[in-house]
Write a protein that holds these residues in place. Structure first.
Motif, PDB file in Angstrom:
ATOM      1  N   GLY A  60      20.860   5.839  24.864  1.00 49.56           N
ATOM      2  CA  GLY A  60      21.566   4.796  24.132  1.00 49.56           C
ATOM      3  C   GLY A  60      21.865   3.573  24.969  1.00 49.56           C
ATOM      4  O   GLY A  60      21.813   2.436  24.479  1.00 49.56           O
ATOM      5  N   ALA A  61      22.192   3.783  26.258  1.00 43.94           N
ATOM      6  CA  ALA A  61      22.525   2.647  27.125  1.00 43.94           C
ATOM      7  C   ALA A  61      21.341   1.697  27.284  1.00 43.94           C
ATOM      8  O   ALA A  61      21.530   0.491  27.486  1.00 43.94           O
ATOM      9  N   VAL A  62      20.119   2.214  27.198  1.00 44.38           N
ATOM     10  CA  VAL A  62      18.931   1.356  27.313  1.00 44.38           C
ATOM     11  C   VAL A  62      18.882   0.372  26.152  1.00 44.38           C
ATOM     12  O   VAL A  62      18.624  -0.826  26.334  1.00 44.38           O
ATOM     13  N   PHE A  63      19.135   0.861  24.935  1.00 50.62           N
ATOM     14  CA  PHE A  63      19.145  -0.029  23.767  1.00 50.62           C
ATOM     15  C   PHE A  63      20.289  -1.038  23.865  1.00 50.62           C
ATOM     16  O   PHE A  63      20.112  -2.224  23.583  1.00 50.62           O
ATOM     17  N   LEU A  64      21.460  -0.559  24.235  1.00 49.03           N
ATOM     18  CA  LEU A  64      22.636  -1.431  24.255  1.00 49.03           C
ATOM     19  C   LEU A  64      22.474  -2.590  25.237  1.00 49.03           C
ATOM     20  O   LEU A  64      22.974  -3.687  25.003  1.00 49.03           O
ATOM     21  N   SER A  65      21.779  -2.337  26.341  1.00 45.16           N
ATOM     22  CA  SER A  65      21.650  -3.374  27.373  1.00 45.16           C
ATOM     23  C   SER A  65      20.786  -4.543  26.937  1.00 45.16           C
ATOM     24  O   SER A  65      20.857  -5.627  27.521  1.00 45.16           O
ATOM     25  N   ALA A  66      19.970  -4.346  25.899  1.00 44.63           N
ATOM     26  CA  ALA A  66      18.939  -5.333  25.582  1.00 44.63           C
ATOM     27  C   ALA A  66      19.382  -6.424  24.624  1.00 44.63           C
ATOM     28  O   ALA A  66      18.915  -7.565  24.732  1.00 44.63           O
ATOM     29  N   PHE A  67      20.278  -6.115  23.679  1.00 43.02           N
ATOM     30  CA  PHE A  67      20.402  -6.992  22.522  1.00 43.02           C
ATOM     31  C   PHE A  67      21.683  -7.823  22.449  1.00 43.02           C
ATOM     32  O   PHE A  67      21.610  -9.039  22.287  1.00 43.02           O
ATOM     33  N   THR A  68      22.843  -7.213  22.545  1.00 42.92           N
ATOM     34  CA  THR A  68      24.079  -7.946  22.224  1.00 42.92           C
ATOM     35  C   THR A  68      24.293  -9.144  23.124  1.00 42.92           C
ATOM     36  O   THR A  68      24.467 -10.281  22.650  1.00 42.92           O
ATOM     37  N   THR A  69      24.304  -8.943  24.432  1.00 42.07           N
ATOM     38  CA  THR A  69      24.597 -10.051  25.342  1.00 42.07           C
ATOM     39  C   THR A  69      23.487 -11.099  25.318  1.00 42.07           C
ATOM     40  O   THR A  69      23.757 -12.307  25.406  1.00 42.07           O
TER      41      THR A  69
END
Length: 561
Positions: free
Chosen positions: A216-225
């Motif tokens: 999950g952390a891989v997906f989270l790192s890519a999009f929001t910021t």
């Protein structure tokens, strides 16, 4: 009515995410990997300009408006979703993968949005979907997910208020360059900065992302910021405030990453650090600076995915994420170690890696604008990045004192995903024109000058020397670092306690009053309607006729008044 000639690329991922829970086995994995490939094809098939519009109430919505900058971000989002999906094919929690697809699709829709209303709708879909990705980390992620949702919905409220105010003042929903000359625009910028991890809310990243699962952390790192970086670049280029916010984030990320013991928290603090570089470029606002910010966002998604994949693979095989619990893993996980090293060199801007060709553009733009303190700060920060990620992460994970762990190498799907993204780091570093040709402005900058390469190698060499000299001091311990969120989390618990006490006392008062009223009402009802009561007696017909006449007279009086 929606123009049905062209399908927005983000819709492909959103539809795939909605369908994924209905699929099982290999069919699930095929859809997971095919959706971003199809979306990326659509990204490049779109014509420039507005191509998908819709009507909502009295507003014209532009769901797809394409140019070089939108295509650049949408491309790397598709790549991140594909590589992340490949890394996560062994993930048993389909809800995480489904939410990740919707999350990525909404991010792409934000990138292509041509009006503020469409942007806000997909912005909030991102918040909901990413919260589900955090919650998929298990029971331990529940509280972190609630805090994550609270912060992002707060940012959404700021953004919604700003958009409403902007429409009220100007009557326009178009996305364009804004200046901070009205309170709605301040609110819009504040809403964007919350998602970018700007102060004082930077702490939501290290609080939420490490609570997610190994994938999950891989997906989270890519999009929001990075979506936040994109919209800020669209709306507030050249805003000087962003330079100072970016500098704060740069050194904030370095300090906390050096102090941190958890692998994934180290890497997440580095997200704050690197987004700071991007905000500085946007704040400078020249073509070179904006190209540098866009290019750095592109490569950051790639090398951050490599780093978090490496950490995720270690977590998957060992169940551990603390530096004090790891060491010597290069013996049995060599490819994972190599991927982590390449990612660390890229974030450190080592020559012939992707970070070198982008970070230097931002530094050079500061020099060209004669902002000396920014140039010196970015140079110092580049050395710091090499300390906490380029050296600390791989050293304490793979090479420090052997802890006796002998896990197997990561599964083949993870190895392929890491190799793909690590190869992209090297490919872009060796052939920078592959990226420069995609940027929104013409690039004349040459990264591989002799002076620049020598300077960067000297910087990294002395940073590495300092790391090994100070290794006893930099060695992480079993500590907990307090961040700004300690203030509002502590205050929140205190307020909750006081609120509970207040509401309990208030409820007792309300209950007592209600009970007294109930008893009084019961007594009156028994007196009037009980045995021997006024309304239980038999009334003569004459009295009934009299009162009927009185009521009719009152009605006629008010009717003809």
């Amino acid at each position: 009515m929606i123009n049905d000639v062209i399908i927005p690329p983000g819709f492909i991922l959103i539809i795939a995410g909605l369908l994924l829970p209905l699929l099982k086995g290999q069919l699930r994995n095929i859809v997971l990997l095919a959706a971003p490939i199809l979306a990326s094809w659509l990204v490049w098939a779109l014509p420039d300009g507005e191509s998908v519009t819709a009507e909502y109430l009295d507003y014209d919505l532009v769901l797809v408006k394409t140019d070089a900058l939108a295509r650049l971000f949408a491309t790397v989002f598709c790549l991140a979703m594909f590589a992340g999906g490949l890394f996560a094919v062994l993930q048993e929690k389909t809800r995480e993968l489904a939410a990740a697809l919707i999350y990525a699709g909404a991010s792409i829709c934000v990138v292509f949005a041509g009006d503020l209303i469409s942007l806000f709708i997909f912005w909030e879909i991102m918040a909901v979907a990413s919260t589900i990705v955090v919650w998929a980390g298990g029971e331990s992620a529940r509280a972190a997910g609630l805090r994550y949702a609270t912060i992002h919905f707060f940012g959404g409220v700021l953004l919604m208020a700003g958009i409403a105010g902007e429409i009220a003042l100007t009557g326009s929903t178009a996305i364009g360059t804004l200046t901070l000359d009205s309170w709605p625009r301040w609110l819009i910028l504040a809403g964007f900065l919350v998602n970018a991890g700007a102060p004082p809310f930077s702490s939501w990243l290290p609080d939420a992302y490490p609570s997610a699962s190994w994938s999950g952390a891989v997906f989270l790192s890519a999009f929001t910021t990075k979506t936040a970086v994109y919209v800020i670049m669209r709306t507030f280029p050249g805003t000087e405030l962003l330079i100072y916010l970016g500098l704060f984030m740069v050194f904030y990320g370095i300090i906390y990453a050096i102090l941190e013991n958890d692998l994934r928290r180290i890497l997440v603090y580095s997200i704050v650090n690197q987004v700071g570089f991007m905000l500085i470029g946007i704040g400078i606002g020249t073509e070179l600076a904006l190209n540098g910010a866009a290019a750095h966002a592109f490569v950051h998604i790639i090398y951050k995915a490599v780093l978090l994949m490496s950490a995720g693979a270690v977590m998957y095989r060992t169940g551990k994420t603390k530096c004090t619990e790891l060491g010597g893993l290069f013996r049995t996980m060599p490819l994972t170690a190599i991927a982590g090293i390449i990612g660390g060199l890229s974030i450190s801007a080592f020559p012939y890696t992707s970070g070198f060709i982008t970070k230097s553009m931002i530094s050079q733009s500061a020099a060209d604008a004669h902002i000396a303190f920014v140039w010196f700060s970015l140079t110092t920060a580049s050395a710091g990045a090499f300390l906490y990620v380029g050296l600390k992460f791989p050293w304490f994970t793979f090479f420090q004192e052997d802890r006796g762990l002998r896990p197997k190498e990561s599964p083949i799907s993870m190895q392929i995903a890491m190799s793909l993204m690590a190869g992209a780091c090297i490919l872009l570093g060796v052939f920078p024109s592959l990226l420069y040709d995609l940027l929104p402005y013409e690039v004349t900058y040459v990264p591989y000058s002799f002076a620049h390469v020598v300077f960067q190698l000297q910087l990294l060499l002395f940073a590495g020397l300092a790391f090994f000299i100070l290794l006893p001091v930099l060695k992480p311990g079993k500590t907990i670092t307090l961040d700004f969120d300690w203030l509002y989390r502590g205050a929140g618990r205190l307020l909750a306690k006081e609120f509970n006490s207040f509401t309990f006392g208030l409820w007792k008062i309300v209950s007592s009053i209600s009970l007294c009223f109930y008893r009084l009402a019961g007594s009156v009802i028994r007196k009037l309607h009980g045995p021997g009561g006024v309304f239980t007696e038999t009334w003569p017909t004459g009295i009934m006729a009299f009162w009927t006449t009185v009521l009719l007279g009152v009605y006629l009086f008010f009717y003809f008044l």
